[in-house]
Enzyme design. Structure first.
Site, PDB file in Angstrom:
ATOM      1  CG  HIS A   8       8.898 -34.636 -62.275  1.00 45.05           C
ATOM      2  ND1 HIS A   8      10.094 -34.685 -61.607  1.00 45.05           N
ATOM      3  CD2 HIS A   8       8.059 -35.486 -61.625  1.00 45.05           C
ATOM      4  CE1 HIS A   8       9.975 -35.531 -60.584  1.00 45.05           C
ATOM      5  NE2 HIS A   8       8.757 -36.037 -60.570  1.00 45.05           N
TER       6      HIS A   8
ATOM      7  CG  HIS B 196      10.849 -40.506 -60.811  1.00 38.24           C
ATOM      8  ND1 HIS B 196      10.310 -40.069 -61.996  1.00 38.24           N
ATOM      9  CD2 HIS B 196      10.200 -39.807 -59.846  1.00 38.24           C
ATOM     10  CE1 HIS B 196       9.392 -39.155 -61.758  1.00 38.24           C
ATOM     11  NE2 HIS B 196       9.296 -38.984 -60.442  1.00 38.24           N
TER      12      HIS B 196
ATOM     13  CD  GLU C 129       3.574 -36.803 -63.139  1.00 36.21           C
ATOM     14  OE1 GLU C 129       4.107 -35.711 -62.853  1.00 36.21           O
ATOM     15  OE2 GLU C 129       3.236 -37.643 -62.276  1.00 36.21           O
TER      16      GLU C 129
ATOM     17  CG  HIS D  82       9.133 -37.282 -55.495  1.00 35.59           C
ATOM     18  ND1 HIS D  82       9.543 -36.044 -55.939  1.00 35.59           N
ATOM     19  CD2 HIS D  82       8.692 -37.951 -56.595  1.00 35.59           C
ATOM     20  CE1 HIS D  82       9.346 -35.967 -57.245  1.00 35.59           C
ATOM     21  NE2 HIS D  82       8.830 -37.122 -57.668  1.00 35.59           N
TER      22      HIS D  82
ATOM     23  CG  ASP E 221       6.423 -40.399 -58.896  1.00 36.72           C
ATOM     24  OD1 ASP E 221       7.233 -39.545 -58.498  1.00 36.72           O
ATOM     25  OD2 ASP E 221       5.460 -40.120 -59.637  1.00 36.72           O
ATOM     26  CG  ASP E 222       5.321 -39.391 -54.936  1.00 37.06           C
ATOM     27  OD1 ASP E 222       6.074 -38.705 -54.239  1.00 37.06           O
ATOM     28  OD2 ASP E 222       5.069 -39.130 -56.133  1.00 37.06           O
TER      29      ASP E 222
HETATM   30  N1  ADE Z   1       6.160 -34.535 -56.518  1.00 34.51           N
HETATM   31  C1  ADE Z   1       6.057 -35.744 -55.970  1.00 34.51           C
HETATM   32  N2  ADE Z   1       5.617 -36.625 -56.871  1.00 34.51           N
HETATM   33  C2  ADE Z   1       5.452 -35.952 -58.044  1.00 34.51           C
HETATM   34  C3  ADE Z   1       5.054 -36.312 -59.344  1.00 34.51           C
HETATM   35  N3  ADE Z   1       4.691 -37.550 -59.677  1.00 34.51           N
HETATM   36  N4  ADE Z   1       4.989 -35.343 -60.281  1.00 34.51           N
HETATM   37  C4  ADE Z   1       5.329 -34.099 -59.984  1.00 34.51           C
HETATM   38  N5  ADE Z   1       5.716 -33.700 -58.765  1.00 34.51           N
HETATM   39  C5  ADE Z   1       5.795 -34.630 -57.807  1.00 34.51           C
HETATM   40 ZN    ZN Z   2       8.045 -37.708 -59.465  1.00 33.23          ZN
END
Ligand code: ADE
Ligand code: ZN
Length: 338
Positions: A200, A20, A203, A22, A281-282
């Site tokens: 997703h 996961h 969350e 991005h 994630d990011d």
């Molecule tokens: N796009 C990038 N990170 C995200 C996340 N944690 N949840 C939803 N969309 C995303």
């Molecule tokens: Zn994500």
């Protein structure tokens, strides 16, 4: 009882997977400023420090607003290559052996950047990492759920010449108000093309969205899934179907999905028999890559050796890599933990 140092060491040496991630969320402020300058694109912030100081989020939308601004400096194939290669270089050093990467084509198409430009840069970097380090990969095209299903269909059309590079499709961006069922038809079209599907769900959104992802979209796995724990029947279904949850501890902390790492539900997920995995994630926005996520779980969530092993195993079994490769990594894990 194993000491935290022992677990930290094990977590470093064990082969890890990232399921996961991005790619636009790996855009470090320093690299963003360098590419902005190279492309002569103005940024809203005066300095790297000023930009990083803005990384204070109270919810998902706070973050997404900055995330879309940040990616706006990506214009050329080389930008996508450099972004992806910087990420792969970092996680190679952390012993990540397999990555499954999301990209958000609509976030770039809206700025006039062609689909081909984006995917060619990303794919070339993935191929180079595979050649140099033997790192395996899958590529996942993600639809932005705040946009229409029609826009997702248009994106799928643009993707068709590149389907041999794309392994799956996902659903991301603003969750609340945009349930999975909004994209039912486009996901059916993707499945008919042989693509894997993930979304997703849970969350910020309610358990109902996770139900929709499973029962209507028929996802192969669930990204996040935290709020599924609010519904006992849903937990039973996720367990019975052996659906992998791609959990993102530091992301959850930064986006206030959890209040504190000591409250993170990943131990509960494992105790319930759910196939939780660890992901970043990011990472450029949330304070760390794969290793930092494991470190946080070991230091603050008190995961034990058996839980660490289970998380690593789930990362391999829940991935979309070849079966043969799964066996190899599982053997390595077994001997490391024995
Ligand atoms: N796009 C990038 N990170 C995200 C996340 N944690 N949840 C939803 N969309 C995303
Ligand atoms: Zn994500």
């Amino acid at each position: 009882m194993d000491s935290k140092d022992t677990l930290l060491q094990l977590s470093k040496t064990m082969p890890k997977t990232e399921l996961h991630l991005h790619i636009e969320g790996t855009f470090e402020a320093e690299q963003m400023f360098a590419i902005a300058q190279r492309n002569q694109v103005p940024l809203k912030y005066q300095s790297v420090e000023a930009l990083k100081a803005a990384y204070q989020f109270t919810n998902l939308q706070d973050f997404l607003d900055l995330y879309y601004q940040g990616m706006s400096v990506l214009l050329h194939e080389v930008d996508f290559y450099d972004l992806t290669m910087a990420y792969l270089t970092k996680v190679h050093e952390e012993n990540v052996v397999h990555v499954e990467i999301f990209f958000d084509p609509q976030g770039h198409l809206s700025r006039g950047v062609a689909f081909e430009t984006q995917i060619t840069g990303i794919y070339r970097a993935l191929q180079d990492a595979q050649q140099q380090w033997g790192m395996s990969f899958k590529l996942i095209m993600s639809f932005l759920r705040h946009l229409s299903e029609e826009s997702a269909f248009e994106t799928l059309e643009l993707a068709k010449p590149f389907l041999n590079w794309i392994d799956g499709v996902g659903l991301d961006s603003s969750e609340l108000g945009h349930p999975p069922e909004k994209f039912l038809r486009v996901f059916e079209a993707c499945q008919a093309l042989g693509l894997k599907v993930t979304a997703h769900a849970g969350e910020e959104g309610p358990p109902e969205y996770v139900w929709q992802a499973i029962e209507q979209i028929k996802v192969d796995r669930i990204d996040h899934g935290n709020r599924a724990l609010e519904d006992e029947k849903l937990v039973a279904v996720i367990k019975e179907q052996e659906l992998t949850l791609t959990v993102c501890p530091l992301s959850n902390l930064k986006l206030c999905v959890v209040n504190d790492m000591t409250d993170h539900p990943i131990k509960d997920m494992l105790a319930l028999g759910l196939k939780a995995t660890v992901n970043s994630d990011d990472p450029a926005y949330f304070g760390g890559y794969m290793q930092a996520n494991y470190n946080a779980l070991i230091n603050d969530s008190d995961i034990n050796k058996a839980e660490l092993y289970q998380l690593a195993v789930n990362g391999i079994t829940g991935s979309w890599m070849d079966q043969e490769l799964k066996y190899q990594h599982l053997d390595t894990l077994k001997s490391l933990f024995s």
